[in-house]
Write an enzyme that holds these catalytic residues in place. Structure first.
Site, short mmCIF file in Angstrom:
data_model
loop_
_atom_site.label_atom_id
_atom_site.label_comp_id
_atom_site.label_asym_id
_atom_site.label_seq_id
_atom_site.Cartn_x
_atom_site.Cartn_y
_atom_site.Cartn_z
N ARG A 173 0.81 -1.22 0.00
CA ARG A 173 0.00 0.00 0.00
C ARG A 173 0.84 1.26 0.00
NH1 ARG A 173 -5.51 -0.70 0.99
NH2 ARG A 173 -6.02 -2.79 1.67
N ARG A 193 -10.28 2.31 -2.66
CA ARG A 193 -9.08 1.80 -1.98
C ARG A 193 -9.00 2.46 -0.61
NH1 ARG A 193 -8.26 -2.56 -4.12
NH2 ARG A 193 -6.27 -2.66 -3.03
N LEU A 209 -7.06 4.07 2.28
CA LEU A 209 -5.82 4.85 2.25
C LEU A 209 -5.16 4.86 3.62
CD1 LEU A 209 -7.26 7.74 0.09
CD2 LEU A 209 -5.46 6.14 -0.63
N ASN A 262 -14.21 13.16 1.06
CA ASN A 262 -14.75 11.88 0.57
C ASN A 262 -16.27 11.95 0.60
OD1 ASN A 262 -14.80 9.07 -0.17
ND2 ASN A 262 -15.29 8.57 1.96
N HIS A 275 -19.51 9.40 1.03
CA HIS A 275 -19.82 8.05 1.49
C HIS A 275 -21.34 7.88 1.46
CE1 HIS A 275 -19.28 4.29 3.61
NE2 HIS A 275 -20.28 4.64 4.40
N THR A 324 -28.66 10.31 -6.57
CA THR A 324 -29.22 11.59 -7.03
C THR A 324 -28.87 12.70 -6.04
OG1 THR A 324 -31.02 10.39 -8.06
CG2 THR A 324 -31.37 12.73 -7.69
N GLN A 325 -28.93 12.39 -4.77
CA GLN A 325 -28.59 13.38 -3.73
C GLN A 325 -27.09 13.61 -3.66
OE1 GLN A 325 -30.88 15.28 -1.98
NE2 GLN A 325 -32.06 14.34 -3.62
N GLU A 326 -26.29 12.55 -3.88
CA GLU A 326 -24.83 12.72 -3.89
C GLU A 326 -24.43 13.78 -4.91
OE1 GLU A 326 -22.40 9.14 -3.91
OE2 GLU A 326 -24.10 7.94 -3.25
C1 GAR Z 1 -21.02 6.44 -4.90
O1 GAR Z 1 -22.30 6.02 -4.47
C2 GAR Z 1 -20.14 6.75 -3.71
O2 GAR Z 1 -20.83 7.34 -2.64
C3 GAR Z 1 -19.66 5.38 -3.36
O3 GAR Z 1 -19.41 4.74 -4.58
C4 GAR Z 1 -20.28 5.27 -5.57
C5 GAR Z 1 -19.46 5.73 -6.76
O4 GAR Z 1 -20.27 6.08 -7.85
N1 GAR Z 1 -18.48 5.45 -2.54
C6 GAR Z 1 -18.14 4.52 -1.66
O5 GAR Z 1 -18.79 3.52 -1.47
C7 GAR Z 1 -16.85 4.80 -0.91
N2 GAR Z 1 -16.56 3.74 0.00
P1 GAR Z 1 -19.69 6.99 -9.03
O6 GAR Z 1 -18.40 6.33 -9.54
O7 GAR Z 1 -20.76 6.98 -10.07
O8 GAR Z 1 -19.43 8.35 -8.47
#
Ligand code: GAR
Length: 195
Positions: free
Chosen positions: A65, A91, A93, A107, A109, A172-174
């Site tokens: 790593r 990954r 980190l 990040n 999540h 959608t909210q992300e």
């Molecule tokens: C997203 O839902 C993000 O929140 C999640 O992966 C997806 C990526 O979608 N992240 C994790 O699970 C982090 N551990 P995207 O490639 O379409 O953005």
């Protein structure tokens, strides 16, 4: 303006939402999109938008790593990022990378942290009988899916939801939350926002 590096592992829909938000008077601009596999679908979407791309394949480092993360740092260095956004970067980190961008790394999540760190967040929320799910943007610290919360958005869990239908509603909210947090973060505002 602040230079933003975006790290992805997959389709990169969050990366696209961030890149497409950084226009006009935005205090930041995309500097590079980096993936840990050449197969990440988001790389083409970044290239289509005229963004520089880099690939550092973790499989080339055979479980080392530290060596992987040193290569990540080297790949980002020429792009001189002020802010690093993890956007579906799958990954874990270590402090080798995190300390290089301490206080400058975000990040997203797919859960309402501190609930459901790690994987399979939507299945776990459904299994628990939760009424709501959502997503969190947080500052990255050495603890997994920990660190100061910069924003959250909530969605209802419906009785007929599967992990996939819930994931789509949360995603959608992300796409609203992450750009909203990044804009404020780039201006130095670390107060959390709740959508
Ligand atoms: C997203 O839902 C993000 O929140 C999640 O992966 C997806 C990526 O979608 N992240 C994790 O699970 C982090 N551990 P995207 O490639 O379409 O953005």
């Amino acid at each position: 303006s602040k230079r933003v590096a975006i790290l992805i592992s997959g389709g990169g829909s969050n990366m696209v939402s961030l890149v497409d938000s950084m226009t006009g008077d935005h205090p930041a601009r995309p500097a590079v999109v980096l993936a840990n596999s050449a197969d990440a679908g988001g790389l083409q979407k970044a290239a289509d938008r005229g963004i520089a791309t880099e690939v550092v394949d973790h499989r080339d480092f055979k479980g080392d790593r530290e060596a992987f993360e040193k290569a990540l740092i080297s790949a980002l260095e020429p792009h001189d990022p002020d802010i690093v956004c993890l956007a579906g970067f799958m990954r874990i980190l270590t402090p080798v990378f995190i300390d290089a961008f301490r206080g400058r790394m975000l990040n997203i999540h797919p859960s309402l942290l501190p609930k459901y760190r790690g994987l399979h967040t939507h299945a776990r929320a459904i299994e628990a009988g939760d009424a709501e799910a959502g997503c969190t943007v947080h500052e990255v610290t050495p603890e997994l899916d920990d660190g100061p919360i910069l924003g959250q958005a909530r969605v209802p869990i419906r009785p007929d939801d599967t992990p996939d239908t819930l994931a789509a509603r949360v995603l959608t909210q992300e796409h609203k939350l992450y750009p909203a947090v990044l804009r404020r973060f780039a201006q130095g505002d670390r107060n959390p926002i709740y959508l």
